[in-house]
Structures are given as C-alpha cells and as structure tokens.
Design a protein around this motif. Sequence first.
Motif, PDB file in Angstrom:
ATOM      1  N   ALA A  18       0.829  -1.233  -0.294  1.00 55.67           N
ATOM      2  CA  ALA A  18       0.494  -0.104  -0.031  1.00 55.67           C
ATOM      3  C   ALA A  18       0.388   1.279  -0.011  1.00 55.67           C
ATOM      4  O   ALA A  18       0.649   2.163  -0.655  1.00 55.67           O
ATOM      5  N   SER A  21       2.256   1.541  -3.323  1.00 54.40           N
ATOM      6  CA  SER A  21       1.183   2.169  -4.478  1.00 54.40           C
ATOM      7  C   SER A  21       1.037   3.592  -4.514  1.00 54.40           C
ATOM      8  O   SER A  21       0.573   4.374  -5.699  1.00 54.40           O
ATOM      9  N   GLY A  22       0.884   4.141  -3.389  1.00 54.99           N
ATOM     10  CA  GLY A  22       0.391   5.006  -3.003  1.00 54.99           C
ATOM     11  C   GLY A  22       1.873   6.366  -3.290  1.00 54.99           C
ATOM     12  O   GLY A  22       2.024   7.385  -4.260  1.00 54.99           O
ATOM     13  N   SER A 133      -5.883   0.081  -2.936  1.00 55.70           N
ATOM     14  CA  SER A 133      -6.071   0.876  -0.931  1.00 55.70           C
ATOM     15  C   SER A 133      -7.418  -0.157  -0.693  1.00 55.70           C
ATOM     16  O   SER A 133      -7.700  -0.678   0.193  1.00 55.70           O
ATOM     17  N   SER A 136      -6.359  -3.302  -0.058  1.00 60.33           N
ATOM     18  CA  SER A 136      -5.759  -3.733   1.016  1.00 60.33           C
ATOM     19  C   SER A 136      -6.677  -4.309   2.213  1.00 60.33           C
ATOM     20  O   SER A 136      -6.278  -4.390   2.819  1.00 60.33           O
ATOM     21  N   TYR A 155      -4.741   4.222   5.115  1.00 60.18           N
ATOM     22  CA  TYR A 155      -4.430   5.200   4.474  1.00 60.18           C
ATOM     23  C   TYR A 155      -3.277   6.388   5.057  1.00 60.18           C
ATOM     24  O   TYR A 155      -2.808   6.714   4.117  1.00 60.18           O
ATOM     25  N   SER A 158      -0.534   4.388   3.015  1.00 59.80           N
ATOM     26  CA  SER A 158      -0.573   5.008   2.128  1.00 59.80           C
ATOM     27  C   SER A 158       0.004   6.116   1.417  1.00 59.80           C
ATOM     28  O   SER A 158       0.581   6.611   0.306  1.00 59.80           O
TER      29      SER A 158
END
Length: 219
Positions: A18, A21-22, A133, A136, A155, A158
């Motif tokens: 995660a 990816s962010g 997201s 995940s 979050y 991320s």
Amino acid sequence: MTTTKANAWRNPFIYLLAFTSGFSIMGIELLAGRILAPFFGSSVHIWGSIITVFMLSLSLGYLLGGKLSTKSASLARYGLIFIIASITILPIVTSSQWLMETVFLAIEDSRYGSLVAATCLFFIPTIFLGMLSPYSVRLLVTTSNESGQVAGKLYFVSTLGSALGTIITSFYFVLWFDVDTIIISFSLLLGMLGLIAVAVSKLTVTSKITASQEGVNHA
C-alpha cells in the motif's frame, strides 16, 4: 515457511504494498507535468487537467477495487492487480511522444488538448493503482470491529507513501534520472512486488495444506 510465519509476514507486506502504490501514484502524477509540458506548457490549467484525470481515475479505481474485493479476495489476486498496473504504466513511456504530437496537432486549445492527452496516458494505469487501497483493506480486516482502525492505519501508510513519493520524485529523482527511467522503475517495482505477492500467497496456501495433512497424520 510455516503457516504462523507466513501470517506474521502477510500484514506488514500488505502495508508495504500500500505504501509503494501511494508512492508510485504521486511520483507518476508529478512526472505527468514533465511529460505534457513540452507540448502544452506548465500553466495552472495543465495541472488542472492532470489532477482531474488522476482524481477521476482513482475514484473509479476505488469503486472497482472495493467491488472486486468482495469476491474471494486473496493475496494472489492482489498481486495480480499490481502486475497489471505495472504493465499499463509502460505505454506512458512508449506512446507519450507520438500521442502528445497527435493531440497537440488535433486540438488547438491547450486546455482540452492537455485533458485528452492526460486521459489517454494516465487514466487506465491510475484506475488499477486506485483499486489497491480498498483491496488492501479487505485483506487486512478480519472482524467488523477492527475495520475502522485498519482502514485508518492503511490510509495513513498509503498517504505517507504519497507524500514521500511527491517530495523524493520532485527533489531528487528528476535531478538524477530522466522521466522515462523513473516511469520504468515504478513499473518494474510494482511488477516485482506483484510477483512476490503471488509467490507468498502460493507459499501460504501450500504451508496450510502441509500443516493440515500433518495434523491428520498425527491424529
């Protein structure tokens, strides 16, 4: 790898995915400005086009990822999304030059030209990145009572990745490497992590089967 060890590594690994990816999403979004600038400039409406495309594609990705996660969510499928995202990123490198030229010549108004160009290059890969997201969260949540806490933590991780992706790409990567090299690196990183996720999933399944068979044998 025993089932206990596999489970111990599973959740931290998902948080790492995660985070990555962010990091990648914001890195690519920043580079979008560099890619469009030679043809459309770098004024505020160019960035308006880029941000609009990324926000719309991410929102669609969140929707699709959440829906997909309700159907037999697994680490293997999660890894597959990473692999697909990495593949869809590559055309940004291979197609950007001729696509920019084509759109630039076809659409005189740079506002709409930049919007069309950004959509063609970034809409599809960002959808797949956006799917990660909610997927995940589904993999990490085991009970409804912890869903809020898990979502908040995810979050946070991320978004932290997004912040670091923004500052590291803008402060360092663009000084050390050309845009194509950075984009390809993001693609390779996401693809590699996707393959690892698929491999870890298979090892986890194998270890569970082995443990089950050993339990039957002991019985």
